[in-house]
Design a protein around this motif. Sequence first.
Motif, short mmCIF file in Angstrom:
data_model
loop_
_atom_site.label_atom_id
_atom_site.label_comp_id
_atom_site.label_asym_id
_atom_site.label_seq_id
_atom_site.Cartn_x
_atom_site.Cartn_y
_atom_site.Cartn_z
N ILE A 61 0.84 -1.20 0.00
CA ILE A 61 0.00 0.00 0.00
C ILE A 61 0.88 1.25 0.00
O ILE A 61 0.60 2.23 -0.70
CB ILE A 61 -0.95 -0.02 1.22
CG1 ILE A 61 -1.97 -1.15 1.09
CG2 ILE A 61 -1.67 1.32 1.38
CD1 ILE A 61 -2.75 -1.43 2.37
N ASP A 62 1.98 1.20 0.76
CA ASP A 62 2.90 2.34 0.78
C ASP A 62 3.53 2.57 -0.59
O ASP A 62 3.64 3.71 -1.04
CB ASP A 62 4.00 2.09 1.82
CG ASP A 62 4.99 3.25 1.89
OD1 ASP A 62 4.55 4.37 2.19
OD2 ASP A 62 6.19 3.04 1.62
N GLY A 66 -0.42 4.81 -0.64
CA GLY A 66 -1.54 4.79 0.30
C GLY A 66 -1.23 5.43 1.64
O GLY A 66 -0.08 5.77 1.95
N MET A 67 -2.28 5.55 2.47
CA MET A 67 -2.17 6.27 3.74
C MET A 67 -1.99 5.37 4.95
O MET A 67 -1.41 5.78 5.95
CB MET A 67 -3.43 7.16 3.94
CG MET A 67 -3.33 8.13 5.09
SD MET A 67 -1.94 9.29 4.96
CE MET A 67 -2.47 10.27 3.54
N MET A 68 -2.48 4.13 4.90
CA MET A 68 -2.40 3.25 6.07
C MET A 68 -0.99 3.13 6.62
O MET A 68 -0.80 3.23 7.85
CB MET A 68 -2.96 1.85 5.75
CG MET A 68 -2.75 0.85 6.88
SD MET A 68 -3.47 -0.78 6.59
CE MET A 68 -5.08 -0.54 7.32
N PRO A 69 0.05 2.89 5.80
CA PRO A 69 1.39 2.75 6.37
C PRO A 69 1.90 3.99 7.09
O PRO A 69 2.57 3.88 8.12
CB PRO A 69 2.26 2.43 5.14
CG PRO A 69 1.45 2.82 3.96
CD PRO A 69 0.03 2.67 4.35
N ILE A 70 1.57 5.17 6.58
CA ILE A 70 1.99 6.42 7.21
C ILE A 70 1.29 6.58 8.56
O ILE A 70 1.92 6.89 9.58
CB ILE A 70 1.68 7.62 6.29
CG1 ILE A 70 2.45 7.48 4.97
CG2 ILE A 70 2.01 8.94 6.98
CD1 ILE A 70 2.03 8.48 3.90
N ALA A 71 -0.03 6.33 8.56
CA ALA A 71 -0.81 6.45 9.80
C ALA A 71 -0.34 5.42 10.83
O ALA A 71 -0.23 5.73 12.02
CB ALA A 71 -2.29 6.26 9.50
N ALA A 72 -0.07 4.19 10.36
CA ALA A 72 0.36 3.13 11.28
C ALA A 72 1.69 3.48 11.94
O ALA A 72 1.87 3.28 13.14
CB ALA A 72 0.46 1.81 10.53
N ASP A 73 2.63 4.02 11.16
CA ASP A 73 3.93 4.40 11.71
C ASP A 73 3.79 5.50 12.76
O ASP A 73 4.38 5.43 13.84
CB ASP A 73 4.85 4.90 10.60
CG ASP A 73 5.40 3.79 9.72
OD1 ASP A 73 5.29 2.61 10.11
OD2 ASP A 73 5.94 4.10 8.64
N GLU A 227 8.18 4.18 3.49
CA GLU A 227 9.52 4.67 3.13
C GLU A 227 9.65 6.17 3.41
O GLU A 227 10.76 6.69 3.46
CB GLU A 227 9.79 4.40 1.64
CG GLU A 227 9.94 2.94 1.27
CD GLU A 227 11.25 2.34 1.76
OE1 GLU A 227 12.31 2.94 1.55
OE2 GLU A 227 11.19 1.26 2.38
N THR A 228 8.53 6.86 3.59
CA THR A 228 8.57 8.30 3.86
C THR A 228 8.71 8.61 5.36
O THR A 228 8.88 9.76 5.74
CB THR A 228 7.29 8.99 3.34
OG1 THR A 228 6.16 8.50 4.07
CG2 THR A 228 7.09 8.72 1.86
N ALA A 445 8.92 -4.17 -1.61
CA ALA A 445 7.61 -3.74 -2.09
C ALA A 445 7.72 -2.56 -3.06
O ALA A 445 7.04 -2.51 -4.09
CB ALA A 445 6.70 -3.39 -0.92
N ASP A 446 8.58 -1.59 -2.74
CA ASP A 446 8.71 -0.43 -3.63
C ASP A 446 9.30 -0.82 -4.98
O ASP A 446 8.91 -0.29 -6.02
CB ASP A 446 9.52 0.69 -2.97
CG ASP A 446 10.90 0.26 -2.52
OD1 ASP A 446 11.18 -0.96 -2.50
OD2 ASP A 446 11.71 1.14 -2.15
N GLN A 447 10.24 -1.79 -4.98
CA GLN A 447 10.83 -2.22 -6.25
C GLN A 447 9.80 -2.92 -7.13
O GLN A 447 9.89 -2.87 -8.36
CB GLN A 447 12.01 -3.16 -5.96
CG GLN A 447 13.14 -2.46 -5.22
CD GLN A 447 14.24 -3.42 -4.82
OE1 GLN A 447 14.68 -4.24 -5.62
NE2 GLN A 447 14.68 -3.34 -3.56
N ARG A 448 8.85 -3.57 -6.51
CA ARG A 448 7.82 -4.28 -7.27
C ARG A 448 6.73 -3.36 -7.81
O ARG A 448 6.21 -3.56 -8.90
CB ARG A 448 7.16 -5.35 -6.38
CG ARG A 448 8.07 -6.50 -5.99
CD ARG A 448 7.33 -7.55 -5.18
NE ARG A 448 7.27 -7.27 -3.75
CZ ARG A 448 6.16 -7.15 -3.05
NH1 ARG A 448 4.99 -7.24 -3.65
NH2 ARG A 448 6.19 -6.93 -1.74
#
Length: 618
Positions: A61-62, A66-73, A227-228, A445-448
């Motif tokens: 998702i990141d 997407g927003m879930m990874p940012i919010a989760a972190d 990654e952000t 994930a980002d490479q894919r």
Amino acid sequence: MYKMYDVIVIGAGHAGIEACLASSRMNKKTAIVTLSKDMIGSMPCNPSVGGPAKGIVVREIDALGGMMPIAADKTALQFKMLNTTKGPGVWSLRVQSDKIAYKRFMKEALEKQDHLDIIEAACKSVVIKDGKAIGVELEDGTFIESKTVVLTAGTYMTSNVLRGHTSTVSGPEEQRTVNTLSKSLRDAGIRTFRLKTGTPARVKMDTIDFSKAEPQPGTNQFLRFSETTNPEDVLPFEKQEICHLIYTQPKTHEIIHTHLHDSAMYSGLVKGVGPRYCPSIEDKLVRFADKERHQLFLEPESKELDTIYIQGFSTSMPIDVQEEMVHSLPGLEHCVIEKYAYAIEYDAIDPLQMKPNMESKIVENLFTAGQVNGTSGYEEAAGQGLMAGANAALKVDGKEPFVLRRDEAYIGVMLDDLCTKGTKEPYRLLTSRAEYRLLLRHDNADQRLLEKGYEIGLVSQERYDAFKNKMEAIEVAREELSNAHIKPNSDVDEYLKSLGFEPLAHGCSALDLIKRPKITVKGLAKYTGLDYEDQINEQIEIQTKYAGYIAKAKRDAKHLQQMEKMKLAHDLDYENMDNLSLEARQKLTEIRPLTLGQASRISGINPSDIAILAMRVK
């Protein structure tokens, strides 16, 4: 008076959030309809994000913006990397979330998003004309027109809360339910079925004796889903919360067995099928009768709450029985229960009526995502929501659908499973569902996916440029390590001996040495003078140590890609196709696979049936 929208999203759970943000980022006029703005991003069950397979979905998702990874972190109470004693194909990050902070973060993200309106109302029905979704009707009779509709109503469609012998018309967390929405779908020819899920009791933290529980700290290193995310964006390890482990007791089992007939699940009240991989505690005792005890985790819900979530203790027992059950647990003998457990039953849509791009086969311009598709889990919902929102935006522009293959993403595995095999129970992603899991890792994930997200407008130019810089840095590091010559000497020999290796007989490149287990870029730095950021070191080590396995997985995946290139016409007459088995004719007619590859994964389709289809394609 509402304006005409490109995309309307129904429901603001984890699927709805990603759907509306995806279409908005792709510059489509979007509206999201929610019963309550304060429930945007609600976590009615486990206050966590990630875990086996699920954590990799959050990374995907990141990579797609997407927003879930940012919010989760940014709202995590604890970070923990799972399965680190195994290979990188199953490494997975899990965070314990602050459910109050998470909701607040998501609400603010939606309020700040360009091209997005939030409408606080109940959605009565999807409005369908001539087989096409043209908008939604609100409970007050207001019609809102749109070019596409994304349905992400979760467990709010005709839902009932169940405890003991009592059924109450309600949504999760005492929210209201909508009884007309699924009827509007059935009236259009869409099949629905009943599913069940549940949640455990919450108890007051200061009434628990934690000395009787085993502490479960997080992982003491900088971890992140996005990654952000920078180190200063996350809670430092020393400030992170500690979860605790306890076990059910013989007394717990005795109470449950004595009152089994009082459980909504066994009293005949429940009609829907519950989740196989997250069953209620009474279901565990019946299905795993040989187990003497079951693990339970005590997990904090928020820094703003004084409640603990009893992970693994979901039940639909009456309240008086729950009191006995909870007080039989170690450390909880005198605890105060803040909220009692319950099961919830709701309408879901048969995912076999969904195309791989998440559009309904029955109603054009209607996309569905999340628990309405028969799945369970915040992460599965968010991944679907992002794909549905992106594909709704692409449909508005008349562009090709965005579909991920099974060898490209866990999201691709999930959607292929749903629309090819369907489900009769809440579907949960597992690493075992992915035949190419060594390719679908947490680290890559980002490479894919990031370039794919950039191409369709999900990922910003700034993010894409940062990714390109990272990939260039990895390539430069690989080249430098390949050219770095390690000569036999006493220091190198001592290092190798400490790791269980024989001394070098002759010189070799640093990259060749890294192929060996336990040897790392950082470990060789004193001999090469080369060291890099942790994520670059990790990439080089994984790609080097697992090169042979990765190459084999890519060869296998290439065979799959060839079959995916062989398209099947939508109007093929399978019923009258010579030499197909009877089951194949029925399944192919119902599912209408788009490719030979998809057809090969339908249960009941034999290799001989595929050979006949391949001849027909040629």
